[in-house]
Design a protein around this motif. Structure first.
Motif, mmCIF file in Angstrom:
data_model
loop_
_atom_site.group_PDB
_atom_site.id
_atom_site.type_symbol
_atom_site.label_atom_id
_atom_site.label_comp_id
_atom_site.label_asym_id
_atom_site.label_seq_id
_atom_site.Cartn_x
_atom_site.Cartn_y
_atom_site.Cartn_z
ATOM 1 N N TYR A 180 0.710 -1.133 -0.206
ATOM 2 C CA TYR A 180 -0.047 0.179 -0.189
ATOM 3 C C TYR A 180 0.934 1.343 0.139
ATOM 4 C CZ TYR A 180 -3.029 -3.702 1.671
ATOM 5 O OH TYR A 180 -3.671 -4.860 1.867
ATOM 6 N N ARG A 185 0.200 7.354 -2.454
ATOM 7 C CA ARG A 185 0.035 7.708 -3.862
ATOM 8 C C ARG A 185 0.282 9.229 -3.768
ATOM 9 N NH1 ARG A 185 -4.869 4.061 -6.357
ATOM 10 N NH2 ARG A 185 -3.309 4.505 -8.256
ATOM 11 N N ARG A 199 -10.315 6.856 -7.325
ATOM 12 C CA ARG A 199 -9.429 6.790 -6.388
ATOM 13 C C ARG A 199 -9.304 8.282 -5.449
ATOM 14 N NH1 ARG A 199 -3.814 7.420 -10.041
ATOM 15 N NH2 ARG A 199 -3.261 8.337 -8.196
ATOM 16 N N THR A 234 -2.774 0.603 -4.402
ATOM 17 C CA THR A 234 -2.507 0.640 -5.695
ATOM 18 C C THR A 234 -3.929 0.550 -6.352
ATOM 19 O OG1 THR A 234 -2.639 -1.863 -5.849
ATOM 20 C CG2 THR A 234 -0.409 -0.423 -5.691
ATOM 21 N N ASP A 235 -4.051 0.442 -7.643
ATOM 22 C CA ASP A 235 -5.432 0.334 -8.226
ATOM 23 C C ASP A 235 -5.902 -0.968 -7.990
ATOM 24 O OD1 ASP A 235 -5.191 3.087 -9.515
ATOM 25 O OD2 ASP A 235 -4.435 2.227 -11.602
ATOM 26 N N GLU A 236 -5.150 -1.843 -8.048
ATOM 27 C CA GLU A 236 -5.559 -3.274 -7.730
ATOM 28 C C GLU A 236 -5.793 -3.627 -6.594
ATOM 29 O OE1 GLU A 236 -2.421 -2.308 -9.465
ATOM 30 O OE2 GLU A 236 -3.542 -2.456 -11.310
#
Lengths: 180, 180
Positions: free
Chosen positions: A123, A126, A137, A164-166
């Motif tokens: 994690y 960002r 997001r 993350t995006d996933e």
């Protein structure tokens, strides 16, 4: 060793339970032996089925325990990762009393350490500043007019986002540039 | 159609495969009908067994996925618990620049919050000072002579321990009182 004959699976023939029908011919010895063999095979098949059901049940119970244990283990692993951060926070506090000027750099280091733990768990922090707003997001907490940024640009990160995006952990709370 | 099932080698009750033996009596119609019924029952039993084996296999695959997912979910849950602590650490740092005197109380609050997160996860801070040394939950890093404490008493906690007897997270590193 047994190597018994099987009916194809697709037949799905139910056992008839009606009254006996007469046989077309009278091969009694042949029928007698066949009956004994079929009975043995049936007993075997039933036993095999019972074992499979018991195996299923044991697997279910075992894996329920495994899931529980896995969850506990993961909780312990992740919680343990934070202990060095807490240790350093405490050290910084101890130093702060003796040497107040050092605390800010000490705590910057604690913060970096916490971010490294999060990144290592999958994690990362960002970097959302100046990025275009993305509702998947980001959470917009305010919109402000901006002369030097395109509408929808993130002007300020109020609370940083992680993941993350996933594997998102938390969306960033942001201030976005209003359209003209 | 598949006909590949085999009985495990270790099981008993092998189906006889020798030559037919003569029947004791000549009830041909009865034997004929019994054979048909037994064949149907055997087909049913075999089919039931095949389904049980397929169920077992599906359960195994599904639960392997569940275990993985459970672990991922737990990691996310536990990591997310620390975000408010990190947020407050960052707020304390921001305030520190403007108002350096406030930082120590702010960071004490962050520390309390981190301890609350750990306790809530099932890993409370252990109070080990002045307790008798217990090798199952303490690591002795030094032994010092002490006049006012019984030998084996914990004189100082160098690095605190967390968890419970049932779910230990980390043993405390301690200094113990030496025997006279």
């Amino acid at each position: 060793m047994t190597d018994q004959e099987r009916e194809p699976a697709a037949t799905g023939a139910a056992a008839p339970s009606g009254p006996p029908e007469p046989a077309a011919d009278g091969t009694a010895p042949q029928g007698r032996d066949e009956t004994a063999e079929l009975r043995a095979q049936l007993a075997q098949s039933d036993e095999r089925y019972r074992r499979a059901v018991a195996d299923y049940d044991n697997l279910r119970k075992r894996m329920a325990r495994d899931v529980h244990q896995e969850r506990e283990d993961e909780r312990t692993r992740v919680a343990a990762r934070w202990l060095p951060v807490l240790d350093n926070l405490e050290l910084a506090l101890q130093h702060a009393t003796a040497e107040p000027a050092s605390i800010i750099s000490g705590l910057e280091a604690v913060r970096e350490q916490a971010l490294a733990v999060l990144a290592d768990l999958g994690y990362p922090l960002r970097a959302d500043l100046n990025e275009p707003f993305d509702p998947s997001r980001h959470e917009a907490v305010a919109a402000l007019p901006a002369t030097d940024a395109a509408p929808g640009t993130i002007l300020q990160v109020v609370r940083p986002g992680y993941g993350t995006d996933e594997r998102p952990l938390r969306p960033a709370a942001v201030v976005v540039a209003k359209g003209a």
